[in-house]
Design a protein around this motif. Sequence first.
Motif, PDB file in Angstrom:
ATOM      1  N   LEU A  79      15.763  11.562   4.700  1.00  0.00           N
ATOM      2  CA  LEU A  79      16.355  12.132   5.911  1.00  0.00           C
ATOM      3  C   LEU A  79      15.688  11.587   7.167  1.00  0.00           C
ATOM      4  CD1 LEU A  79      16.796  15.875   4.935  1.00  0.00           C
ATOM      5  CD2 LEU A  79      18.580  14.172   5.300  1.00  0.00           C
ATOM      6  N   ARG A  80      14.386  11.490   7.138  1.00  0.00           N
ATOM      7  CA  ARG A  80      13.661  10.992   8.301  1.00  0.00           C
ATOM      8  C   ARG A  80      13.394   9.500   8.217  1.00  0.00           C
ATOM      9  NH1 ARG A  80       9.162  15.723   8.392  1.00  0.00           N
ATOM     10  NH2 ARG A  80      10.596  17.428   8.671  1.00  0.00           N
ATOM     11  N   ASN A  81      13.673   8.927   7.063  1.00  0.00           N
ATOM     12  CA  ASN A  81      13.437   7.501   6.822  1.00  0.00           C
ATOM     13  C   ASN A  81      11.961   7.156   7.039  1.00  0.00           C
ATOM     14  OD1 ASN A  81      14.238   4.988   6.010  1.00  0.00           O
ATOM     15  ND2 ASN A  81      14.791   4.313   8.055  1.00  0.00           N
ATOM     16  N   THR A 115       2.114  13.960   0.334  1.00  0.00           N
ATOM     17  CA  THR A 115       2.424  15.091  -0.540  1.00  0.00           C
ATOM     18  C   THR A 115       1.522  16.254  -0.163  1.00  0.00           C
ATOM     19  OG1 THR A 115       0.856  14.317  -2.192  1.00  0.00           O
ATOM     20  CG2 THR A 115       3.145  13.609  -2.445  1.00  0.00           C
ATOM     21  N   ARG A 116       1.870  17.443  -0.643  1.00  0.00           N
ATOM     22  CA  ARG A 116       1.084  18.634  -0.355  1.00  0.00           C
ATOM     23  C   ARG A 116      -0.336  18.476  -0.907  1.00  0.00           C
ATOM     24  NH1 ARG A 116       0.273  21.821   3.362  1.00  0.00           N
ATOM     25  NH2 ARG A 116       2.470  21.705   3.766  1.00  0.00           N
ATOM     26  N   GLN A 117      -0.459  17.833  -2.070  1.00  0.00           N
ATOM     27  CA  GLN A 117      -1.778  17.614  -2.685  1.00  0.00           C
ATOM     28  C   GLN A 117      -2.667  16.756  -1.779  1.00  0.00           C
ATOM     29  OE1 GLN A 117      -1.535  15.342  -6.285  1.00  0.00           O
ATOM     30  NE2 GLN A 117      -3.716  15.479  -6.727  1.00  0.00           N
ATOM     31  N   ALA A 136       1.928  10.013  -1.667  1.00  0.00           N
ATOM     32  CA  ALA A 136       2.937  10.043  -0.610  1.00  0.00           C
ATOM     33  C   ALA A 136       4.321  10.026  -1.244  1.00  0.00           C
ATOM     34  CB  ALA A 136       2.771   8.833   0.314  1.00  0.00           C
ATOM     35  N   TYR A 137       5.318  10.360  -0.453  1.00  0.00           N
ATOM     36  CA  TYR A 137       6.711  10.277  -0.901  1.00  0.00           C
ATOM     37  C   TYR A 137       7.561   9.771   0.253  1.00  0.00           C
ATOM     38  CZ  TYR A 137       7.766  14.587   1.626  1.00  0.00           C
ATOM     39  OH  TYR A 137       7.936  15.520   2.600  1.00  0.00           O
ATOM     40  N   PHE A 138       8.745   9.254  -0.087  1.00  0.00           N
ATOM     41  CA  PHE A 138       9.645   8.730   0.938  1.00  0.00           C
ATOM     42  C   PHE A 138      10.691   9.780   1.249  1.00  0.00           C
ATOM     43  CE2 PHE A 138      13.292   6.308   2.492  1.00  0.00           C
ATOM     44  CZ  PHE A 138      12.683   5.586   3.507  1.00  0.00           C
ATOM     45  N   LEU A 192       0.831  -1.206   0.000  1.00  0.00           N
ATOM     46  CA  LEU A 192       0.000   0.000   0.000  1.00  0.00           C
ATOM     47  C   LEU A 192       0.867   1.257   0.000  1.00  0.00           C
ATOM     48  CD1 LEU A 192      -2.811   1.190  -0.017  1.00  0.00           C
ATOM     49  CD2 LEU A 192      -2.867   0.972   2.471  1.00  0.00           C
ATOM     50  N   TYR A 193       1.954   1.246   0.766  1.00  0.00           N
ATOM     51  CA  TYR A 193       2.881   2.385   0.732  1.00  0.00           C
ATOM     52  C   TYR A 193       3.445   2.580  -0.674  1.00  0.00           C
ATOM     53  CZ  TYR A 193       3.281   3.478   5.728  1.00  0.00           C
ATOM     54  OH  TYR A 193       3.046   3.890   7.014  1.00  0.00           O
ATOM     55  N   VAL A 194       3.846   1.496  -1.322  1.00  0.00           N
ATOM     56  CA  VAL A 194       4.380   1.580  -2.692  1.00  0.00           C
ATOM     57  C   VAL A 194       3.315   2.129  -3.634  1.00  0.00           C
ATOM     58  CG1 VAL A 194       5.198   0.205  -4.646  1.00  0.00           C
ATOM     59  CG2 VAL A 194       6.096  -0.227  -2.355  1.00  0.00           C
ATOM     60  N   TRP A 195       2.082   1.649  -3.489  1.00  0.00           N
ATOM     61  CA  TRP A 195       0.983   2.100  -4.335  1.00  0.00           C
ATOM     62  C   TRP A 195       0.729   3.602  -4.130  1.00  0.00           C
ATOM     63  CZ3 TRP A 195      -3.959   4.089  -3.542  1.00  0.00           C
ATOM     64  CH2 TRP A 195      -4.805   4.061  -4.646  1.00  0.00           C
ATOM     65  N   LEU A 196       0.751   4.052  -2.898  1.00  0.00           N
ATOM     66  CA  LEU A 196       0.543   5.480  -2.605  1.00  0.00           C
ATOM     67  C   LEU A 196       1.664   6.338  -3.188  1.00  0.00           C
ATOM     68  CD1 LEU A 196      -0.623   5.275   1.128  1.00  0.00           C
ATOM     69  CD2 LEU A 196      -2.021   5.966  -0.823  1.00  0.00           C
TER      70      LEU A 196
END
Length: 183
Positions: free
Chosen positions: A125-127, A132-134, A120-122, A110-114
């Motif tokens: 720096l924070r891992n 996303t802003r949108q 979303a983005y990875f 689901l993370y990959v799909w997002l």
Amino acid sequence: MNCNQITPTVRAEEKGFRPWCASCALKQEDRILGSFETLPDVDQRIELAFLEKQLKALGQEYDEKARIYLEDDSERKEYEDSRAGKDDIPVARLAEIMRQQGLSIGRNQLYVWLRKRGFAYFDALRNRNLPTRQSLDKKRMTVEYKTYVEKKSGRLKQSPQLRITPSGQEFFISTLAEERNRG
């Protein structure tokens, strides 16, 4: 019992202990036998000097942790309008809901799909995965910050966590279901 065993009084005489221990202000013989004496004025001043140094070090450590916490707080202002609500759920919970509805997808998928769809983005720096802003503007996702103590340094740190709003849950479930039906 060992025949070469030495009693405490004999051991104290053999080693030739000094009459005072500076760190604990006890006579060596009394320390072995278990009795204590009061600190003289000189030793009390030495103890106070050590305590002042410890207090100063603790104050510096506290100031450093407070500064780190405030710096992290300034970074959070970028997502200030998108505070997590009580109905927002983590991505892992959304994946469980999707599985219950017949869509076979796990949390990592689901993370990959997002990320592929631009929701979303990875952040390396924070891992962490961040919205996303949108996604924030359309109120589909929010960010929740969890405070924890870093094990190695003992610093206070905050970790952002991606949360899905109720409207985002409906949107992502329907969008993924449409993609799976088409494909």
